[in-house]
Scaffold this motif. Sequence first.
Motif, PDB file in Angstrom:
ATOM      1  N   GLN A 155       0.837  -1.193   0.000  1.00  0.00           N
ATOM      2  CA  GLN A 155       0.000   0.000   0.000  1.00  0.00           C
ATOM      3  C   GLN A 155       0.880   1.255   0.000  1.00  0.00           C
ATOM      4  OE1 GLN A 155      -2.771   0.301   3.239  1.00  0.00           O
ATOM      5  NE2 GLN A 155      -4.022   1.799   2.153  1.00  0.00           N
ATOM      6  N   PHE A 166       1.131   4.189  -2.859  1.00  0.00           N
ATOM      7  CA  PHE A 166       1.082   5.608  -2.497  1.00  0.00           C
ATOM      8  C   PHE A 166       2.303   6.340  -3.041  1.00  0.00           C
ATOM      9  CE2 PHE A 166       2.197   9.020   0.499  1.00  0.00           C
ATOM     10  CZ  PHE A 166       1.070   9.806   0.383  1.00  0.00           C
ATOM     11  N   TRP A 167       3.507   5.798  -2.819  1.00  0.00           N
ATOM     12  CA  TRP A 167       4.745   6.427  -3.292  1.00  0.00           C
ATOM     13  C   TRP A 167       4.726   6.556  -4.803  1.00  0.00           C
ATOM     14  CZ3 TRP A 167       8.638   9.344  -2.079  1.00  0.00           C
ATOM     15  CH2 TRP A 167       9.790   9.347  -2.858  1.00  0.00           C
ATOM     16  N   SER A 177       2.262   6.926  -6.730  1.00  0.00           N
ATOM     17  CA  SER A 177       1.233   7.843  -7.225  1.00  0.00           C
ATOM     18  C   SER A 177       1.563   9.309  -6.935  1.00  0.00           C
ATOM     19  CB  SER A 177      -0.117   7.496  -6.599  1.00  0.00           C
ATOM     20  OG  SER A 177      -0.101   7.764  -5.218  1.00  0.00           O
ATOM     21  N   THR A 212      -3.023  15.937  -5.647  1.00  0.00           N
ATOM     22  CA  THR A 212      -2.778  16.508  -4.325  1.00  0.00           C
ATOM     23  C   THR A 212      -2.866  18.025  -4.336  1.00  0.00           C
ATOM     24  OG1 THR A 212      -0.412  16.464  -4.761  1.00  0.00           O
ATOM     25  CG2 THR A 212      -1.333  14.597  -3.562  1.00  0.00           C
TER      26      THR A 212
END
Length: 119
Positions: free
Chosen positions: A19, A23-24, A26, A100
């Motif tokens: 997971q 995350f990294w 993306s 983000t």
Amino acid sequence: MDGDTVRRRSPSLSDHSSQATLFWNSMPDRERRHIVEAFCFELGKVETPEVRERMVGNLAHVGSDLAARVATGLGMEPRSAGRAPFPQSWNLRRRERLKTDPMSHRLPAISGKAHGKFV
């Protein structure tokens, strides 16, 4: 019903980094820089070199580039993670990045729409 009851954990619960890898992978480059700087800042306060080395080793399971950048920032030699803790069949490549930037979620324009005000 007959048989033995066996209590054991599912092998999928031993996966601690897929997971974080997703995350990294993306994150946009500016967010990656921020993450690396945060790790360097926090791990730079750690007085025990073995703890820093262990943390960089754990980060290598998330991404070899993450671990290498943090190790370089700490003045350490980057190293490989060894065996990946998740099945190689999982597709953890870099994919579409997360949005983000708060301004990237703009609402559609209201021009051409009728609106009124009740008094």
